[in-house]
Design a protein around this motif. Sequence first.
Motif, mmCIF file in Angstrom:
data_model
loop_
_atom_site.group_PDB
_atom_site.id
_atom_site.type_symbol
_atom_site.label_atom_id
_atom_site.label_comp_id
_atom_site.label_asym_id
_atom_site.label_seq_id
_atom_site.Cartn_x
_atom_site.Cartn_y
_atom_site.Cartn_z
ATOM 1 N N TYR A 153 -10.935 16.209 7.488
ATOM 2 C CA TYR A 153 -10.731 17.463 6.765
ATOM 3 C C TYR A 153 -10.512 18.630 7.723
ATOM 4 O O TYR A 153 -11.338 18.890 8.600
ATOM 5 C CB TYR A 153 -11.946 17.760 5.886
ATOM 6 N N ALA B 192 -9.974 22.580 3.952
ATOM 7 C CA ALA B 192 -10.434 21.555 3.005
ATOM 8 C C ALA B 192 -11.948 21.384 3.028
ATOM 9 O O ALA B 192 -12.457 20.289 2.800
ATOM 10 C CB ALA B 192 -9.750 20.227 3.319
ATOM 11 N N ALA C 13 -13.546 19.860 -0.223
ATOM 12 C CA ALA C 13 -13.386 18.413 -0.348
ATOM 13 C C ALA C 13 -14.322 17.684 0.607
ATOM 14 O O ALA C 13 -14.873 16.631 0.266
ATOM 15 C CB ALA C 13 -11.934 18.022 -0.075
ATOM 16 N N ASP D 14 -17.971 24.161 -2.885
ATOM 17 C CA ASP D 14 -17.401 24.072 -1.580
ATOM 18 C C ASP D 14 -18.592 24.481 -0.722
ATOM 19 O O ASP D 14 -18.808 25.563 -0.690
ATOM 20 C CB ASP D 14 -16.167 24.923 -1.440
ATOM 21 N N TRP E 23 -9.566 14.844 -5.460
ATOM 22 C CA TRP E 23 -10.070 14.059 -4.330
ATOM 23 C C TRP E 23 -10.542 12.692 -4.800
ATOM 24 O O TRP E 23 -10.227 11.658 -4.190
ATOM 25 C CB TRP E 23 -11.227 14.798 -3.639
ATOM 26 N N PRO F 193 -6.793 22.936 0.530
ATOM 27 C CA PRO F 193 -7.838 22.731 -0.481
ATOM 28 C C PRO F 193 -7.468 21.594 -1.431
ATOM 29 O O PRO F 193 -6.301 21.410 -1.781
ATOM 30 C CB PRO F 193 -7.883 24.082 -1.211
ATOM 31 N N LEU F 194 -8.477 20.843 -1.851
ATOM 32 C CA LEU F 194 -8.275 19.722 -2.765
ATOM 33 C C LEU F 194 -9.413 19.727 -3.781
ATOM 34 O O LEU F 194 -10.572 19.551 -3.414
ATOM 35 C CB LEU F 194 -8.260 18.400 -1.997
ATOM 36 N N GLN G 50 -6.513 15.824 5.527
ATOM 37 C CA GLN G 50 -6.396 16.811 4.461
ATOM 38 C C GLN G 50 -6.544 18.207 5.055
ATOM 39 O O GLN G 50 -7.606 18.565 5.567
ATOM 40 C CB GLN G 50 -7.476 16.575 3.397
#
Length: 290
Positions: free
Chosen positions: A158, A162, A165, A288, A140, A134-135, A131
């Motif tokens: 990641y 990301a 996530a 985050d 996710w 951004p998720l 990934q």
Amino acid sequence: MTGGGLRWAVTDGPDGTAAVELPRDDDAARLLEEQARGGFWCAREAGGCGGRLEVAHGPLPSFRHTGDAPCTFVRRGDAAGAAYDSLRYRRPLVAWLTAQGHAPRVERTPRRSGHPGLHVVVVGVGVLEVQLAPLPDTAWRERDDRLRRDTPSVTWLYGPGADAAAATEAGVRGAALLLRRHDRGLLVGVRDADGATRWMRLGACRLTADGLDASGLAEARARHARRSSEREEAARRAGQAARRGQRAGSAPWLPELEPLPFPDAGPVSDAGPVPDAGQVPDAGQVPDAG
């Protein structure tokens, strides 16, 4: 070219993955041109047209197409950076898997942001989900559930974009695996639930039937499981103490209760259930390097 000069290409043919970035200094660009004896191509794997590219020299050198084939990067060359980024992860990742005797099948996963990720299927082992963009937390969780329904082992990796996530998975499972480019290779970071990260070269890790085996990963997950168990036990004991206090009629932290007009019903609060002390917060609330 209205969107900025094209600065990305591959050197191993139109279907290749050997991505290079053109230096901003013209002398350095000429050196790269000499080193790339096979020339430059607009990579199909990055969403390009597969056409030949040449270097347009000047104060700020850039690649330009030699033909007239339609290509999204002709007018939006600045969008190529995100599109080519997955190739810079793909090549060393595939080499690492191949060295372990695996035959990975790599699929490019498009993203609305234009920053694709990688879905790597390793037959008989599982899936690596790289990934890079951004998720959101909900997305996710949905994708993780879907992947785990279809394969025995799922390992998320990641990239720098990301981090949110990664924090979500670390909060849910006690650890997450970060992936960063380093020279021509890759680094793996084991991020624990406290946000601390331990870095190592990808070559120091192995892919097993249980997922990626990285130093410190099992310990971080075990530490998280132990803490979760301790919190649950503390909540259970607090609940028992509250119930004993209710039965004895001596719970000083609860409001005075009035009995309901039913025989033998006992004192019951109409304020709703008392929350367990030490209740574990929802991992989805967790908020985050490149």
